[in-house]
Design a protein around this motif. Sequence first.
Motif, PDB file in Angstrom:
ATOM      1  N   GLN A   1       0.648  -1.418   0.248  1.00  0.00           N
ATOM      2  CA  GLN A   1      -0.014  -0.302  -0.092  1.00  0.00           C
ATOM      3  C   GLN A   1       0.967   1.190  -0.051  1.00  0.00           C
ATOM      4  O   GLN A   1       0.236   2.387   0.140  1.00  0.00           O
ATOM      5  CB  GLN A   1      -0.896   0.135   1.184  1.00  0.00           C
ATOM      6  N   ARG A   2       2.193   1.128  -0.216  1.00  0.00           N
ATOM      7  CA  ARG A   2       3.126   2.312  -0.131  1.00  0.00           C
ATOM      8  C   ARG A   2       2.723   3.172  -1.513  1.00  0.00           C
ATOM      9  O   ARG A   2       2.821   2.636  -2.462  1.00  0.00           O
ATOM     10  CB  ARG A   2       4.408   1.791  -0.238  1.00  0.00           C
ATOM     11  N   PRO A   3       2.638   4.310  -1.269  1.00  0.00           N
ATOM     12  CA  PRO A   3       2.114   5.207  -2.660  1.00  0.00           C
ATOM     13  C   PRO A   3       3.345   5.330  -3.491  1.00  0.00           C
ATOM     14  O   PRO A   3       4.235   5.221  -3.090  1.00  0.00           O
ATOM     15  CB  PRO A   3       2.281   6.680  -1.747  1.00  0.00           C
ATOM     16  N   GLY A   4       3.140   5.017  -4.723  1.00  0.00           N
ATOM     17  CA  GLY A   4       3.825   4.967  -5.651  1.00  0.00           C
ATOM     18  C   GLY A   4       4.477   3.501  -5.919  1.00  0.00           C
ATOM     19  O   GLY A   4       5.144   3.378  -7.083  1.00  0.00           O
ATOM     20  N   ALA A   5       4.081   2.870  -4.977  1.00  0.00           N
ATOM     21  CA  ALA A   5       4.647   1.088  -5.304  1.00  0.00           C
ATOM     22  C   ALA A   5       3.457   0.255  -5.487  1.00  0.00           C
ATOM     23  O   ALA A   5       3.922  -0.727  -5.595  1.00  0.00           O
ATOM     24  CB  ALA A   5       5.474   0.962  -3.944  1.00  0.00           C
ATOM     25  N   GLY A   6       2.357   0.751  -5.082  1.00  0.00           N
ATOM     26  CA  GLY A   6       1.351  -0.273  -4.970  1.00  0.00           C
ATOM     27  C   GLY A   6       0.117   0.286  -5.081  1.00  0.00           C
ATOM     28  O   GLY A   6      -0.088   1.655  -5.401  1.00  0.00           O
ATOM     29  N   VAL A   7      -1.090  -0.450  -4.613  1.00  0.00           N
ATOM     30  CA  VAL A   7      -2.304   0.206  -4.587  1.00  0.00           C
ATOM     31  C   VAL A   7      -3.043   0.153  -3.247  1.00  0.00           C
ATOM     32  O   VAL A   7      -2.754  -0.824  -2.503  1.00  0.00           O
ATOM     33  CB  VAL A   7      -3.393  -0.192  -5.647  1.00  0.00           C
ATOM     34  N   ALA A   8      -3.874   1.047  -2.979  1.00  0.00           N
ATOM     35  CA  ALA A   8      -4.680   0.949  -1.617  1.00  0.00           C
ATOM     36  C   ALA A   8      -5.658  -0.245  -1.435  1.00  0.00           C
ATOM     37  O   ALA A   8      -6.074  -0.661  -0.286  1.00  0.00           O
ATOM     38  CB  ALA A   8      -5.136   2.316  -0.991  1.00  0.00           C
ATOM     39  N   TYR A   9      -6.135  -0.589  -2.599  1.00  0.00           N
ATOM     40  CA  TYR A   9      -7.430  -1.577  -2.718  1.00  0.00           C
ATOM     41  C   TYR A   9      -6.873  -2.804  -2.522  1.00  0.00           C
ATOM     42  O   TYR A   9      -5.698  -3.159  -2.955  1.00  0.00           O
ATOM     43  CB  TYR A   9      -8.275  -1.185  -3.780  1.00  0.00           C
ATOM     44  N   ARG A  10      -7.539  -3.678  -1.707  1.00  0.00           N
ATOM     45  CA  ARG A  10      -6.786  -5.051  -1.473  1.00  0.00           C
ATOM     46  C   ARG A  10      -7.966  -5.723  -0.641  1.00  0.00           C
ATOM     47  O   ARG A  10      -9.094  -5.368  -0.421  1.00  0.00           O
ATOM     48  CB  ARG A  10      -5.672  -4.803  -0.293  1.00  0.00           C
ATOM     49  N   ARG A  11      -7.646  -7.033  -0.630  1.00  0.00           N
ATOM     50  CA  ARG A  11      -8.970  -8.109  -0.121  1.00  0.00           C
ATOM     51  C   ARG A  11      -8.279  -8.850   1.073  1.00  0.00           C
ATOM     52  O   ARG A  11      -7.057  -9.333   1.164  1.00  0.00           O
ATOM     53  CB  ARG A  11      -8.948  -8.882  -1.334  1.00  0.00           C
ATOM     54  N   LEU A  12      -9.117  -9.101   2.155  1.00  0.00           N
ATOM     55  CA  LEU A  12      -8.654  -9.662   3.037  1.00  0.00           C
ATOM     56  C   LEU A  12      -9.988 -11.032   3.368  1.00  0.00           C
ATOM     57  O   LEU A  12     -10.966 -10.577   3.256  1.00  0.00           O
ATOM     58  CB  LEU A  12      -8.606  -8.779   4.611  1.00  0.00           C
ATOM     59  N   ASP A  13      -9.517 -12.095   3.669  1.00  0.00           N
ATOM     60  CA  ASP A  13     -10.313 -13.352   4.004  1.00  0.00           C
ATOM     61  C   ASP A  13     -10.522 -13.690   5.205  1.00  0.00           C
ATOM     62  O   ASP A  13      -9.136 -13.763   5.973  1.00  0.00           O
ATOM     63  CB  ASP A  13     -10.008 -14.589   3.034  1.00  0.00           C
TER      64      ASP A  13
ATOM     65  N   LEU B   1     -15.839 -17.404   6.155  1.00  0.00           N
ATOM     66  CA  LEU B   1     -17.148 -16.585   6.689  1.00  0.00           C
ATOM     67  C   LEU B   1     -17.054 -15.232   6.011  1.00  0.00           C
ATOM     68  O   LEU B   1     -18.496 -15.053   5.416  1.00  0.00           O
ATOM     69  CB  LEU B   1     -16.894 -16.356   8.195  1.00  0.00           C
ATOM     70  N   VAL B   2     -16.078 -14.532   5.780  1.00  0.00           N
ATOM     71  CA  VAL B   2     -16.050 -13.195   5.091  1.00  0.00           C
ATOM     72  C   VAL B   2     -15.126 -12.977   4.134  1.00  0.00           C
ATOM     73  O   VAL B   2     -13.989 -13.416   4.596  1.00  0.00           O
ATOM     74  CB  VAL B   2     -16.383 -12.032   6.346  1.00  0.00           C
ATOM     75  N   ARG B   3     -15.177 -12.412   2.965  1.00  0.00           N
ATOM     76  CA  ARG B   3     -14.280 -11.865   2.180  1.00  0.00           C
ATOM     77  C   ARG B   3     -14.494 -10.439   2.239  1.00  0.00           C
ATOM     78  O   ARG B   3     -15.419  -9.766   2.024  1.00  0.00           O
ATOM     79  CB  ARG B   3     -14.291 -12.347   0.729  1.00  0.00           C
ATOM     80  N   MET B   4     -13.492  -9.620   2.872  1.00  0.00           N
ATOM     81  CA  MET B   4     -13.522  -8.250   2.651  1.00  0.00           C
ATOM     82  C   MET B   4     -12.692  -7.513   1.748  1.00  0.00           C
ATOM     83  O   MET B   4     -11.536  -7.922   1.195  1.00  0.00           O
ATOM     84  CB  MET B   4     -13.022  -7.941   4.069  1.00  0.00           C
ATOM     85  N   HIS B   5     -13.453  -6.814   1.029  1.00  0.00           N
ATOM     86  CA  HIS B   5     -12.855  -5.923  -0.105  1.00  0.00           C
ATOM     87  C   HIS B   5     -12.737  -4.657   0.090  1.00  0.00           C
ATOM     88  O   HIS B   5     -13.526  -3.783   0.300  1.00  0.00           O
ATOM     89  CB  HIS B   5     -13.684  -5.918  -1.458  1.00  0.00           C
ATOM     90  N   VAL B   6     -11.423  -3.976   0.291  1.00  0.00           N
ATOM     91  CA  VAL B   6     -11.247  -2.780   0.814  1.00  0.00           C
ATOM     92  C   VAL B   6     -10.992  -1.825  -0.558  1.00  0.00           C
ATOM     93  O   VAL B   6     -10.048  -2.109  -1.244  1.00  0.00           O
ATOM     94  CB  VAL B   6      -9.963  -2.669   1.797  1.00  0.00           C
ATOM     95  N   LEU B   7     -12.015  -1.031  -0.724  1.00  0.00           N
ATOM     96  CA  LEU B   7     -11.703  -0.109  -1.758  1.00  0.00           C
ATOM     97  C   LEU B   7     -10.945   1.145  -1.693  1.00  0.00           C
ATOM     98  O   LEU B   7     -11.031   1.662  -0.664  1.00  0.00           O
ATOM     99  CB  LEU B   7     -13.021   0.310  -2.474  1.00  0.00           C
TER     100      LEU B   7
ATOM    101  N   ASN C   1     -19.853 -11.299   1.644  1.00  0.00           N
ATOM    102  CA  ASN C   1     -19.054 -10.321   0.732  1.00  0.00           C
ATOM    103  C   ASN C   1     -19.063  -8.962   1.406  1.00  0.00           C
ATOM    104  O   ASN C   1     -20.128  -8.464   1.513  1.00  0.00           O
ATOM    105  CB  ASN C   1     -19.287 -10.343  -0.606  1.00  0.00           C
ATOM    106  N   PHE C   2     -18.048  -8.515   2.370  1.00  0.00           N
ATOM    107  CA  PHE C   2     -17.966  -7.151   2.956  1.00  0.00           C
ATOM    108  C   PHE C   2     -17.311  -6.207   2.013  1.00  0.00           C
ATOM    109  O   PHE C   2     -16.087  -6.279   1.758  1.00  0.00           O
ATOM    110  CB  PHE C   2     -17.513  -7.463   4.020  1.00  0.00           C
ATOM    111  N   ILE C   3     -17.948  -5.239   1.148  1.00  0.00           N
ATOM    112  CA  ILE C   3     -17.456  -4.247   0.445  1.00  0.00           C
ATOM    113  C   ILE C   3     -17.111  -3.166   1.377  1.00  0.00           C
ATOM    114  O   ILE C   3     -17.953  -2.126   1.711  1.00  0.00           O
ATOM    115  CB  ILE C   3     -18.285  -3.980  -0.875  1.00  0.00           C
ATOM    116  N   ALA C   4     -15.878  -2.783   1.858  1.00  0.00           N
ATOM    117  CA  ALA C   4     -15.525  -1.879   2.749  1.00  0.00           C
ATOM    118  C   ALA C   4     -15.095  -0.754   2.050  1.00  0.00           C
ATOM    119  O   ALA C   4     -13.901  -0.682   1.427  1.00  0.00           O
ATOM    120  CB  ALA C   4     -14.512  -2.411   3.864  1.00  0.00           C
ATOM    121  N   GLN C   5     -15.651   0.319   2.112  1.00  0.00           N
ATOM    122  CA  GLN C   5     -15.581   1.473   1.238  1.00  0.00           C
ATOM    123  C   GLN C   5     -15.759   2.970   2.043  1.00  0.00           C
ATOM    124  O   GLN C   5     -15.908   2.830   3.253  1.00  0.00           O
ATOM    125  CB  GLN C   5     -15.914   1.507  -0.077  1.00  0.00           C
TER     126      GLN C   5
END
Length: 517
Positions: A278-290, A294-300, A354-358
Amino acid sequence: MPQFDRRNLVKAGFSLPLLGSAPRLLARATFTRDPFTLGVASGDPLPDGFVIWTRLAPEPQTPDGGMPPHDVAVRWEVAEDPGFQKIVRAGPAMAEAALAHSVHVEIDGLRPHRPYWYRFLVTGARSSPVGTARTAPAAGASLDRLRLAMLGCQDFETGFFTAYAHVAREPDLDAVFHYGDYIYEMAPRTEPSPRKHLGAETYTLDQYRRRYAQYKADPNLQAAHAAVAFIMSFDDHEIDDNWAGEFDKDGNRPDVFALRKAAAMQAWYEHVPVRRAQRPGAGVAYRRLDYGNLVRMHVLDTRSFRSDQLCEHPGIGRAELDACIPVDRPERTMMGAPQESWLNRGLANDARWNFIAQQVLFMPYDARKDGASTPVIGKDNWNGYPLSRQRLVDGIAHRGLTNVVIGSGDLHQHVVGSVPRKMEDVGGPAIATEFLATSISSGGTGGAHYAGESRALDNNPNVSLLNNQRGYQLFTVTPDRWLAEVKAMDQVDRPGGTIATIAKFVVDPKQPGPQPA
């Protein structure tokens, strides 16, 4: 913000080294003052570990935090007990001068779904406060229960962070989702307020660092971070109110705004427990945690790739803005095409939920005041991007999903409601459930409703709850139901506020839409 060209930005004090690009000088540092004034934090739990964070800053409101201009060695320890009798992982880390002497360690090799305790140490046997975090369950593991808190919007000036003290005492929390607005960039208000920002509006890296230091010195915020892992995202105030993609709200050229954004995002990374991905310039902030099966969390990330808002422009009046109805176009986007595709692919899974966390309101919502005849549609949330929203709704419908819960923030209110399958039929069948958590402090103590909102639900048949108090939301998730507890503070304009559960809702994974519990 005044108009700046590049020359004036340099004169204003902008200095934007690339992350990690400074020469790596290393020396021992002996501290005569506590270097852990900003506490510790953990984040992004995986089955075998999590991120742990601190920043060395014995004098956090000085330009360098009271640190020398070189990297400093730090040691970290992770234990199975709070007394550190059984240390299971330990090692060295580097507090990099180029990153404000912050430390991000990605711990691995731990056992799934259990609590661990961690701390940092520096020369002279100085130890940080002790933090705790819980690893996620093993991939695909059957999980009976998950407990998440959701919160954000913490304006230092408009209230105290007492809600965080209550979060720190919540039992058996697995994680906290922070939807954004961790800091506010504005200059101190001229009107009376419970607390005051130090310094002017933030534009430079040094100014953003000092603003984060002011916020992170708050003892209640530190207590919450030490008690549970945070899953961090960001919204607008980490940089500039209502920014979108390469555009700010003040009409500056994109190349000028890019300088401010680079400074702000570097400071964000330096002060939150996120991974190198998630480091700026090296990746993206959106990501997924399982969390097991029970829950798949999609962080937008609904800011970085967003098309500019329609209707908003420098100098527009409130009445003109409210009256404007955005005319959307297919090419406009809230997330950007790569993130849209990533989310669509990720919705194909076997998780029970499915939890869309935004960050911002998703469901259709008419914000007109009592007595008004003309609808008022939001421009800075998904209502201002209806075609982008429809693409996501169509993707959910195409997969036949009934288990989608959307988590949101930004409005400084509690809002609970349904996302309709057809936006023109607002009170019709639901495709998903939305829980929008109020602010920690932004907006002040508040009350049941904003002025002129007593009849707001009449215009919004898909909304089950609207409340204008501060607090957070607490989710207890099992295979058969999603229980949401709406928590509200009695006051935040002075310390010592109490928390109460003002409503409870449940969702069935086979039937979207909240029902009173």
